[in-house]
Write a protein that holds these residues in place. Structure first.
Motif, PDB file in Angstrom:
ATOM      1  N   THR A 196       1.854  17.818   4.606  1.00  0.00           N
ATOM      2  CA  THR A 196       0.479  17.366   4.772  1.00  0.00           C
ATOM      3  C   THR A 196       0.347  16.766   6.163  1.00  0.00           C
ATOM      4  O   THR A 196       1.260  16.098   6.653  1.00  0.00           O
ATOM      5  CB  THR A 196       0.040  16.332   3.713  1.00  0.00           C
ATOM      6  N   ILE A 197      -0.783  17.072   6.788  1.00  0.00           N
ATOM      7  CA  ILE A 197      -1.100  16.511   8.097  1.00  0.00           C
ATOM      8  C   ILE A 197      -2.447  15.808   7.991  1.00  0.00           C
ATOM      9  O   ILE A 197      -3.238  16.096   7.094  1.00  0.00           O
ATOM     10  CB  ILE A 197      -1.137  17.587   9.210  1.00  0.00           C
ATOM     11  N   ILE A 198      -2.672  14.880   8.903  1.00  0.00           N
ATOM     12  CA  ILE A 198      -3.966  14.214   8.978  1.00  0.00           C
ATOM     13  C   ILE A 198      -4.679  14.774  10.199  1.00  0.00           C
ATOM     14  O   ILE A 198      -4.151  14.740  11.313  1.00  0.00           O
ATOM     15  CB  ILE A 198      -3.822  12.687   9.071  1.00  0.00           C
ATOM     16  N   VAL A 199      -5.867  15.328   9.965  1.00  0.00           N
ATOM     17  CA  VAL A 199      -6.686  15.891  11.034  1.00  0.00           C
ATOM     18  C   VAL A 199      -8.132  15.482  10.755  1.00  0.00           C
ATOM     19  O   VAL A 199      -8.601  15.584   9.622  1.00  0.00           O
ATOM     20  CB  VAL A 199      -6.500  17.421  11.136  1.00  0.00           C
ATOM     21  N   ASN A 200      -8.797  14.954  11.774  1.00  0.00           N
ATOM     22  CA  ASN A 200     -10.192  14.493  11.619  1.00  0.00           C
ATOM     23  C   ASN A 200     -10.358  13.535  10.439  1.00  0.00           C
ATOM     24  O   ASN A 200     -11.312  13.635   9.670  1.00  0.00           O
ATOM     25  CB  ASN A 200     -11.144  15.672  11.481  1.00  0.00           C
ATOM     26  N   ASN A 201      -9.419  12.611  10.276  1.00  0.00           N
ATOM     27  CA  ASN A 201      -9.469  11.582   9.224  1.00  0.00           C
ATOM     28  C   ASN A 201      -9.405  12.115   7.797  1.00  0.00           C
ATOM     29  O   ASN A 201      -9.859  11.454   6.874  1.00  0.00           O
ATOM     30  CB  ASN A 201     -10.690  10.674   9.397  1.00  0.00           C
ATOM     31  N   TYR A 202      -8.890  13.309   7.595  1.00  0.00           N
ATOM     32  CA  TYR A 202      -8.634  13.757   6.234  1.00  0.00           C
ATOM     33  C   TYR A 202      -7.263  14.419   6.166  1.00  0.00           C
ATOM     34  O   TYR A 202      -6.693  14.819   7.173  1.00  0.00           O
ATOM     35  CB  TYR A 202      -9.740  14.685   5.703  1.00  0.00           C
ATOM     36  N   THR A 203      -6.726  14.485   4.964  1.00  0.00           N
ATOM     37  CA  THR A 203      -5.391  15.029   4.751  1.00  0.00           C
ATOM     38  C   THR A 203      -5.493  16.497   4.394  1.00  0.00           C
ATOM     39  O   THR A 203      -6.245  16.887   3.506  1.00  0.00           O
ATOM     40  CB  THR A 203      -4.677  14.255   3.632  1.00  0.00           C
ATOM     41  N   LEU A 204      -4.708  17.307   5.081  1.00  0.00           N
ATOM     42  CA  LEU A 204      -4.703  18.754   4.904  1.00  0.00           C
ATOM     43  C   LEU A 204      -3.301  19.191   4.514  1.00  0.00           C
ATOM     44  O   LEU A 204      -2.326  18.812   5.162  1.00  0.00           O
ATOM     45  CB  LEU A 204      -5.120  19.397   6.231  1.00  0.00           C
ATOM     46  N   SER A 205      -3.192  19.952   3.461  1.00  0.00           N
ATOM     47  CA  SER A 205      -1.899  20.473   3.013  1.00  0.00           C
ATOM     48  C   SER A 205      -1.719  21.886   3.561  1.00  0.00           C
ATOM     49  O   SER A 205      -2.627  22.720   3.452  1.00  0.00           O
ATOM     50  CB  SER A 205      -1.858  20.497   1.478  1.00  0.00           C
ATOM     51  N   LEU A 206      -0.559  22.134   4.164  1.00  0.00           N
ATOM     52  CA  LEU A 206      -0.273  23.435   4.770  1.00  0.00           C
ATOM     53  C   LEU A 206       1.102  23.933   4.357  1.00  0.00           C
ATOM     54  O   LEU A 206       2.035  23.144   4.196  1.00  0.00           O
ATOM     55  CB  LEU A 206      -0.263  23.329   6.297  1.00  0.00           C
ATOM     56  N   ARG A 207       1.238  25.228   4.237  1.00  0.00           N
ATOM     57  CA  ARG A 207       2.565  25.831   4.087  1.00  0.00           C
ATOM     58  C   ARG A 207       3.226  25.814   5.459  1.00  0.00           C
ATOM     59  O   ARG A 207       2.553  25.767   6.490  1.00  0.00           O
ATOM     60  CB  ARG A 207       2.441  27.263   3.564  1.00  0.00           C
ATOM     61  N   LEU A 208       4.544  25.865   5.486  1.00  0.00           N
ATOM     62  CA  LEU A 208       5.264  25.813   6.763  1.00  0.00           C
ATOM     63  C   LEU A 208       4.897  26.977   7.678  1.00  0.00           C
ATOM     64  O   LEU A 208       4.802  26.807   8.894  1.00  0.00           O
ATOM     65  CB  LEU A 208       6.772  25.771   6.530  1.00  0.00           C
ATOM     66  N   ASP A 209       4.681  28.170   7.107  1.00  0.00           N
ATOM     67  CA  ASP A 209       4.323  29.311   7.959  1.00  0.00           C
ATOM     68  C   ASP A 209       2.951  29.120   8.593  1.00  0.00           C
ATOM     69  O   ASP A 209       2.706  29.568   9.711  1.00  0.00           O
ATOM     70  CB  ASP A 209       4.427  30.640   7.221  1.00  0.00           C
ATOM     71  N   GLU A 210       2.044  28.411   7.909  1.00  0.00           N
ATOM     72  CA  GLU A 210       0.740  28.089   8.502  1.00  0.00           C
ATOM     73  C   GLU A 210       0.917  27.054   9.613  1.00  0.00           C
ATOM     74  O   GLU A 210       0.357  27.202  10.706  1.00  0.00           O
ATOM     75  CB  GLU A 210      -0.214  27.535   7.434  1.00  0.00           C
ATOM     76  N   ALA A 211       1.697  26.019   9.338  1.00  0.00           N
ATOM     77  CA  ALA A 211       1.916  24.945  10.310  1.00  0.00           C
ATOM     78  C   ALA A 211       2.587  25.470  11.577  1.00  0.00           C
ATOM     79  O   ALA A 211       2.335  24.956  12.674  1.00  0.00           O
ATOM     80  CB  ALA A 211       2.751  23.836   9.686  1.00  0.00           C
ATOM     81  N   GLU A 212       3.410  26.492  11.443  1.00  0.00           N
ATOM     82  CA  GLU A 212       4.120  27.038  12.584  1.00  0.00           C
ATOM     83  C   GLU A 212       3.178  27.725  13.566  1.00  0.00           C
ATOM     84  O   GLU A 212       3.488  27.858  14.754  1.00  0.00           O
ATOM     85  CB  GLU A 212       5.179  28.036  12.104  1.00  0.00           C
ATOM     86  N   THR A 213       2.005  28.145  13.107  1.00  0.00           N
ATOM     87  CA  THR A 213       1.061  28.838  13.990  1.00  0.00           C
ATOM     88  C   THR A 213       0.194  27.880  14.794  1.00  0.00           C
ATOM     89  O   THR A 213      -0.547  28.302  15.682  1.00  0.00           O
ATOM     90  CB  THR A 213       0.150  29.799  13.198  1.00  0.00           C
ATOM     91  N   ILE A 214       0.265  26.565  14.486  1.00  0.00           N
ATOM     92  CA  ILE A 214      -0.518  25.562  15.209  1.00  0.00           C
ATOM     93  C   ILE A 214       0.380  24.984  16.294  1.00  0.00           C
ATOM     94  O   ILE A 214       1.338  24.264  16.020  1.00  0.00           O
ATOM     95  CB  ILE A 214      -1.002  24.438  14.273  1.00  0.00           C
ATOM     96  N   LEU A 215       0.072  25.313  17.542  1.00  0.00           N
ATOM     97  CA  LEU A 215       0.900  24.857  18.660  1.00  0.00           C
ATOM     98  C   LEU A 215       0.297  23.605  19.283  1.00  0.00           C
ATOM     99  O   LEU A 215      -0.918  23.442  19.333  1.00  0.00           O
ATOM    100  CB  LEU A 215       1.025  25.965  19.713  1.00  0.00           C
ATOM    101  N   LEU A 216       1.178  22.733  19.765  1.00  0.00           N
ATOM    102  CA  LEU A 216       0.777  21.440  20.315  1.00  0.00           C
ATOM    103  C   LEU A 216       0.920  21.429  21.825  1.00  0.00           C
ATOM    104  O   LEU A 216       1.796  22.085  22.386  1.00  0.00           O
ATOM    105  CB  LEU A 216       1.634  20.326  19.707  1.00  0.00           C
ATOM    106  N   LYS A 217       0.050  20.624  22.479  1.00  0.00           N
ATOM    107  CA  LYS A 217       0.166  20.438  23.925  1.00  0.00           C
ATOM    108  C   LYS A 217       1.469  19.716  24.228  1.00  0.00           C
ATOM    109  O   LYS A 217       1.917  18.896  23.427  1.00  0.00           O
ATOM    110  CB  LYS A 217      -1.013  19.605  24.443  1.00  0.00           C
ATOM    111  N   GLN A 218       2.034  20.015  25.372  1.00  0.00           N
ATOM    112  CA  GLN A 218       3.298  19.396  25.750  1.00  0.00           C
ATOM    113  C   GLN A 218       3.095  18.032  26.337  1.00  0.00           C
ATOM    114  O   GLN A 218       2.106  17.678  26.856  1.00  0.00           O
ATOM    115  CB  GLN A 218       4.055  20.262  26.747  1.00  0.00           C
TER     116      GLN A 218
END
Length: 83
Positions: free
Chosen positions: A61-83
């Protein structure tokens, strides 16, 4: 803007965050899943925070825009973060 997998080497994904760690979304590297994630608030420039992991690691689960979102690992892997 569509990106191919592997085009953003060096970027961490949401999957790699530790519990309590935050990051800012850079981009989504899967065009098909990207639309679903955009609709759920995973928009480039948005801060996300790792909230929890299931006992076996999937889902997370991640918190985005003040709400909790549940994701599978394969979904989470597609969201890349700024360095």
């Amino acid at each position: 803007m569509q990106h191919k997998i592997g085009e953003h080497k060096g970027h961490r994904s949401v999957r790699e965050l530790k519990i309590g760690e935050s990051g800012v979304i850079c981009c989504l590297n899967d065009p098909e899943m990207g639309l679903k994630l955009l609709e759920m608030g995973c928009i480039p420039g948005t801060e996300v925070k790792m909230n929890s992991r299931a006992p076996l690691g999937d889902p997370i689960t991640i918190i985005v825009n003040n709400y909790t979102l549940s994701l599978r690992l394969d979904e989470a892997e597609t969201i890349l973060l700024k360095q």
